[in-house]
Design a protein around this motif. Structure first.
Motif, PDB file in Angstrom:
ATOM      1  N   GLU A   6      33.541  40.706  26.848  1.00 36.90           N
ATOM      2  CA  GLU A   6      34.017  40.957  28.219  1.00 36.90           C
ATOM      3  C   GLU A   6      33.313  40.006  29.184  1.00 36.90           C
ATOM      4  O   GLU A   6      32.097  39.833  29.127  1.00 36.90           O
ATOM      5  CB  GLU A   6      33.723  42.408  28.633  1.00 36.90           C
ATOM      6  CG  GLU A   6      34.460  43.478  27.828  1.00 36.90           C
ATOM      7  CD  GLU A   6      35.964  43.502  28.072  1.00 36.90           C
ATOM      8  OE1 GLU A   6      36.417  42.939  29.099  1.00 36.90           O
ATOM      9  OE2 GLU A   6      36.681  44.070  27.228  1.00 36.90           O
ATOM     10  N   SER A  18      33.096  37.472  35.506  1.00 35.70           N
ATOM     11  CA  SER A  18      33.879  36.656  36.438  1.00 35.70           C
ATOM     12  C   SER A  18      33.952  35.221  35.934  1.00 35.70           C
ATOM     13  O   SER A  18      32.945  34.516  35.937  1.00 35.70           O
ATOM     14  CB  SER A  18      33.226  36.674  37.830  1.00 35.70           C
ATOM     15  OG  SER A  18      33.847  35.704  38.653  1.00 35.70           O
ATOM     16  N   GLU A  69      33.322  39.668  42.401  1.00 37.62           N
ATOM     17  CA  GLU A  69      34.203  40.028  41.281  1.00 37.62           C
ATOM     18  C   GLU A  69      33.375  40.606  40.126  1.00 37.62           C
ATOM     19  O   GLU A  69      33.769  41.587  39.480  1.00 37.62           O
ATOM     20  CB  GLU A  69      34.993  38.809  40.804  1.00 37.62           C
ATOM     21  CG  GLU A  69      35.981  39.182  39.711  1.00 37.62           C
ATOM     22  CD  GLU A  69      36.775  37.994  39.149  1.00 37.62           C
ATOM     23  OE1 GLU A  69      36.249  36.854  39.130  1.00 37.62           O
ATOM     24  OE2 GLU A  69      37.915  38.223  38.719  1.00 37.62           O
ATOM     25  N   ASN A  92      33.634  44.386  38.416  1.00 33.48           N
ATOM     26  CA  ASN A  92      33.932  44.563  36.994  1.00 33.48           C
ATOM     27  C   ASN A  92      32.814  45.222  36.200  1.00 33.48           C
ATOM     28  O   ASN A  92      33.054  45.701  35.092  1.00 33.48           O
ATOM     29  CB  ASN A  92      34.209  43.192  36.353  1.00 33.48           C
ATOM     30  CG  ASN A  92      35.597  42.686  36.704  1.00 33.48           C
ATOM     31  OD1 ASN A  92      36.507  43.480  36.889  1.00 33.48           O
ATOM     32  ND2 ASN A  92      35.753  41.375  36.785  1.00 33.48           N
ATOM     33  N   SER A 113      33.142  48.994  34.781  1.00 30.47           N
ATOM     34  CA  SER A 113      34.299  49.250  33.913  1.00 30.47           C
ATOM     35  C   SER A 113      34.204  48.456  32.617  1.00 30.47           C
ATOM     36  O   SER A 113      34.578  48.929  31.551  1.00 30.47           O
ATOM     37  CB  SER A 113      35.622  49.021  34.639  1.00 30.47           C
ATOM     38  OG  SER A 113      35.685  47.728  35.128  1.00 30.47           O
ATOM     39  N   LYS A 114      33.637  47.241  32.665  1.00 29.59           N
ATOM     40  CA  LYS A 114      33.486  46.447  31.434  1.00 29.59           C
ATOM     41  C   LYS A 114      32.383  47.025  30.547  1.00 29.59           C
ATOM     42  O   LYS A 114      32.496  47.048  29.323  1.00 29.59           O
ATOM     43  CB  LYS A 114      33.174  44.995  31.793  1.00 29.59           C
ATOM     44  CG  LYS A 114      34.240  44.348  32.680  1.00 29.59           C
ATOM     45  CD  LYS A 114      35.105  43.396  31.921  1.00 29.59           C
ATOM     46  CE  LYS A 114      36.375  43.113  32.683  1.00 29.59           C
ATOM     47  NZ  LYS A 114      37.057  41.899  32.283  1.00 29.59           N
TER      48      LYS A 114
END
Ligand code: TXA
Ligand code: MG
Length: 318
Positions: free
Chosen positions: A264, A267, A274, A278, A281-282
């Protein structure tokens, strides 16, 4: 199945009845209850399995309402409030008597903020009481940045989830307190230190009190996935763990290898905002993957990089 939707009236009515409603904010989803109702507040601690010594943040939609809860007379506090609210900033201020002890864990200060999310601002504007709202995750686990994250973890414990989409900031608010009238950062978060220092000048950061924490966001282990998380040079960590199934969480570079089971990126453009959006959730995706451990790296300490690194350190702590 828990009820998820965008019905502000329903959310308001449930909250007036002393029920728990998960609410979207720009930082993370909150688990909200009437912040002046002791019975409702207790439900928050129970649902999260949160220790009672960990005080809560009160949310409202105007500085005027906040002034009924806390003393905003410190000129720097007021300036910060006027500059950054609504937004990812929490101020720790002298409390007013109206606030239940359960909110502050008996402290003489209270944490307050105006969040920047249209649905929640609307909700707060129709309520006569502030909302107590910690992040809507079980204590110690990764904070939720979508309604679905909340449903997966606390779905059986909330009466409604107000769905405001994915959080636009993705990191909890930056917490600032005052010691001898001087501002101190208690928790790094979604408002970058550089932005704060434009108002305050050089500010000190006190994030590592691990006993009797002023902000348990300061606790050593926090925001943590269930799987072990190692931070370092990802290529090297992959070599050292060549017999393990690895999940990789990197800033912008893709890693390959027989042991890379899931990959994952935060950015691809190396954009800190960004990456912050993220991060949780990543981390959660990798925690739910088949990987046995998660390998990640520090970001440069600029802008939100500092707060992201803080969360990584706590996620890695045992
Ligand atoms: O972005 C956020 O701040 C989110 C959203 C939902 O607003 N809320 C959040 O709440 O992160 P929570 O409970 O997960 O973290 C609140 C932090 C805790 O670390 C708590 O110890 C600290 O605020 N806190 C609350 N009252 C305090 C006080 N009087 N003095 C020092 N720290 C306090
Ligand atoms: Mg939290």
């Amino acid at each position: 199945m828990v009820n998820i939707g965008e019905d502000i009236n329903l959310a308001a009515n449930l909250l007036k009845e002393g029920k728990l409603v998960a609410i979207p904010t720009e930082t993370v989803y909150g688990l909200a209850a009437n912040g002046l109702d002791t019975d409702a507040i207790i439900k928050i601690y129970q649902a999260k399995n949160r220790p009672l010594f960990d005080p809560l943040i009160l949310h409202s939609n105007s500085i005027q309402k906040i002034e009924n809860l806390a003393d905003l007379s410190n000129p720097l506090a007021r300036k910060l409030a006027e500059t950054f609210w609504p937004g990812p900033l929490t101020l720790v201020l002298p409390r007013k008597k109206i606030i239940p002890d359960l909110i502050t864990s008996g402290l003489e200060t209270v944490a307050v903020r105006i969040p920047r999310h249209p649905l929640t601002l609307k909700l707060l504007s129709v309520l006569e009481f502030p909302l107590a709202a910690p992040s809507a995750n079980p204590f110690g686990y990764i904070s939720p940045t979508t309604a679905q994250h909340v449903a997966a973890q606390l779905g059986d414990k909330v009466d409604y989830i107000l769905d405001g989409g994915a959080c636009s900031v993705g990191l909890e608010s930056t917490i600032i307190g005052f010691e001898n009238e001087q501002p101190v950062i208690y928790r790094l978060g979604g408002l970058a230190v550089e932005a704060i220092e434009k108002i305050t000048g050089k500010i000190s950061i006190n994030r590592n009190l691990s006993s009797n924490p002023k902000a348990p966001g300061m606790l050593k282990t926090h925001y943590a996935p269930r799987k072990p998380l190692l931070i370092g040079d990802i290529a090297k960590l992959l070599e050292e763990n060549n017999h393990k199934k690895c999940g990789v969480l990197s800033f912008s570079e893709t890693f390959t290898g027989n042991n890379v089971l899931a990959m994952e990126l935060l950015s691809t453009q190396k954009d800190y905002a960004e990456a912050a959006r993220n991060l949780f959730s990543k981390m959660r995706l990798l925690d739910e993957s088949e990987a046995e451990l998660i390998l990640t790296e520090f970001l440069p300490e600029d802008f939100l990089g500092k707060a992201i690194n803080d969360r990584l350190i706590r996620a890695a702590a045992k």
